[in-house]
Enzyme design. Sequence first.
Site, PDB file in Angstrom:
ATOM      1  N   GLY A  56       0.235  -1.067  -0.353  1.00 18.82           N
ATOM      2  CA  GLY A  56       0.168  -0.197   0.442  1.00 18.82           C
ATOM      3  C   GLY A  56       0.867   1.046   0.122  1.00 18.82           C
ATOM      4  N   ASP A  57       2.146   1.026   0.342  1.00 17.52           N
ATOM      5  CA  ASP A  57       3.217   2.107   0.334  1.00 17.52           C
ATOM      6  C   ASP A  57       4.413   1.772   0.090  1.00 17.52           C
ATOM      7  OD1 ASP A  57       4.020   5.200   0.700  1.00 17.52           O
ATOM      8  OD2 ASP A  57       4.051   4.974   2.420  1.00 17.52           O
ATOM      9  N   ALA A  58       4.178   0.683  -0.871  1.00 16.50           N
ATOM     10  CA  ALA A  58       5.989   0.711  -1.235  1.00 16.50           C
ATOM     11  C   ALA A  58       6.331   1.479  -1.944  1.00 16.50           C
ATOM     12  CB  ALA A  58       5.681  -0.457  -2.352  1.00 16.50           C
TER      13      ALA A  58
END
Length: 317
Positions: free
Chosen positions: A209-211
Amino acid sequence: MLVPPTLGVVASIGDLPEGRAWLDALPALIAELRDAWTLRLGPPWAGGSCSWAAPASLPDGRSAVLKISWPHPEMMGEAAALRVWHGHGTVSLYAHDGVLHGLLLERADPGTTLGDSPLPAEERLLVAARLLARLWSAPVDPAFVRSAGTGGDPGGFDVLGDVTARWADLVEQRMARLRPGFDPGLVAHGARLLRELPASAPRRVLVHGDANPGNILAARREPWLVIDPKPMYGDPGYDPWKLVEQIDDPFRHPDPAAVLKRRFALFGDVTGEDPARLAAWATARRVEDSLWWVSRGNPPSHRAMAEAALLAAVAGL
């Protein structure tokens, strides 16, 4: 004294009544979790957008991190995701307080970010792609999936398609209300992709989700460990774009289309995902980012929308 004046959350949430209340309560939260887990705390790191974090030492000598988050939807599934991944490519979760929203985490040492690594850009992307492939392979209990209108564990995972459908609505509303002068066909295409890509996914996994390069740290237990997930359940094609974009700026290369194609192909080779689908997700996310940026009172970025058009061309859209 444990809350630094430079804490990034002041800028992002301090103007909200609930954010100000959380900041006021933060010293007491820190003390309560410190005492409950018998921690020795070091000076906190500055710059978190919605959380407070500091190095900690456990009674058994292990190094750890105490992280306390301002409660908001994106952070609610972090502990559950780390349990799913169980330290396989991620930092381990030592303890979790769901009431105080505190996490006691393995500390990645030395903690150099992938973005600061001296490795060439595409070698760093290989590191990231291999880590994401491992994360995506973890089985997910359906009880932890919070599909809209069906309940699910409150500490579980939102369905990616539900989230991006809301974003698509916001894209259309912001385009109509703010009139930023963007190509209306490209904006409509971005909104459509936000709705259609999750529905057509060949498989659904727990995405980070926030790579991004700042959330992959050099470590000793494994060469690299992932931190700070904002997990959702859905199309893995959502995850790679920020890595492709931020490992270094592909649009500043002499032939950005060739660089983008090569990078999406690299992710495809490692993960089995369709490179054109990854480029389509990048198009959708660039359009959404551009409208979000304008909604915050910033001038329209026509460069960003030109980049979205190039991504659409790379995707063959």
